[in-house]
Design a protein around this motif. Sequence first.
Motif, mmCIF file in Angstrom:
data_model
loop_
_atom_site.group_PDB
_atom_site.id
_atom_site.type_symbol
_atom_site.label_atom_id
_atom_site.label_comp_id
_atom_site.label_asym_id
_atom_site.label_seq_id
_atom_site.Cartn_x
_atom_site.Cartn_y
_atom_site.Cartn_z
ATOM 1 N N MET A 20 -30.809 -52.921 57.321
ATOM 2 C CA MET A 20 -30.830 -51.618 57.974
ATOM 3 C C MET A 20 -32.197 -51.367 58.577
ATOM 4 N N PRO A 21 -32.265 -50.653 59.620
ATOM 5 C CA PRO A 21 -31.156 -50.065 60.373
ATOM 6 C C PRO A 21 -30.460 -51.122 61.236
ATOM 7 N N GLN A 22 -29.174 -50.971 61.410
ATOM 8 C CA GLN A 22 -28.407 -51.910 62.221
ATOM 9 C C GLN A 22 -28.763 -51.744 63.685
ATOM 10 N N GLY A 23 -28.904 -52.858 64.373
ATOM 11 C CA GLY A 23 -29.197 -52.831 65.801
ATOM 12 C C GLY A 23 -30.634 -52.478 66.131
ATOM 13 N N ALA A 24 -31.475 -52.387 65.124
ATOM 14 C CA ALA A 24 -32.892 -52.060 65.340
ATOM 15 C C ALA A 24 -33.695 -52.662 64.196
ATOM 16 N N SER A 25 -34.979 -52.464 64.230
ATOM 17 C CA SER A 25 -35.806 -52.908 63.118
ATOM 18 C C SER A 25 -36.914 -51.898 62.879
ATOM 19 N N LEU A 26 -37.386 -51.888 61.673
ATOM 20 C CA LEU A 26 -38.472 -50.995 61.304
ATOM 21 C C LEU A 26 -39.778 -51.785 61.308
ATOM 22 N N SER A 27 -40.855 -51.108 61.621
ATOM 23 C CA SER A 27 -42.169 -51.745 61.545
ATOM 24 C C SER A 27 -42.529 -51.946 60.074
ATOM 25 N N ALA A 28 -43.526 -52.757 59.823
ATOM 26 C CA ALA A 28 -43.988 -52.971 58.452
ATOM 27 C C ALA A 28 -44.448 -51.652 57.835
#
Length: 128
Positions: A103-111
Amino acid sequence: MKLIPFIGHYSKSDAVKRALVIVTAICLVQACKKNDESSNAVNCGGTTKSFAVDVKPIVQASCAFDSDCHGSGSSSGPGSLLNYAEIFNARSIIRSAVLSGEMPQGASLSAAEKNAIVCWVDSGAPNN
């Protein structure tokens, strides 16, 4: 005498040496692979993460924007994630999904965003 079909007509000591070379090569290849756990390393040192300042904006922008994800009326995963109570109740699922990259689906989170969520959960998920 054939010990193992791929070894051929070698003495036992030659077969042992060849097997040792093969095992050593496999160990070296495995040791040089990227360790997935290192990409999940989280540094929670420093400031305490705040639900209102750090976590809620990430969830609102990345997770709770429509009913297909975790917005109003969602039945995906833990359901809607619109307020502290819903996010708090799903904190373990959220932590695991964020660390795994699920998660999140279709995106990514920064560190930094991953750290904020994980460190907030690890500190007891306070409503601050």
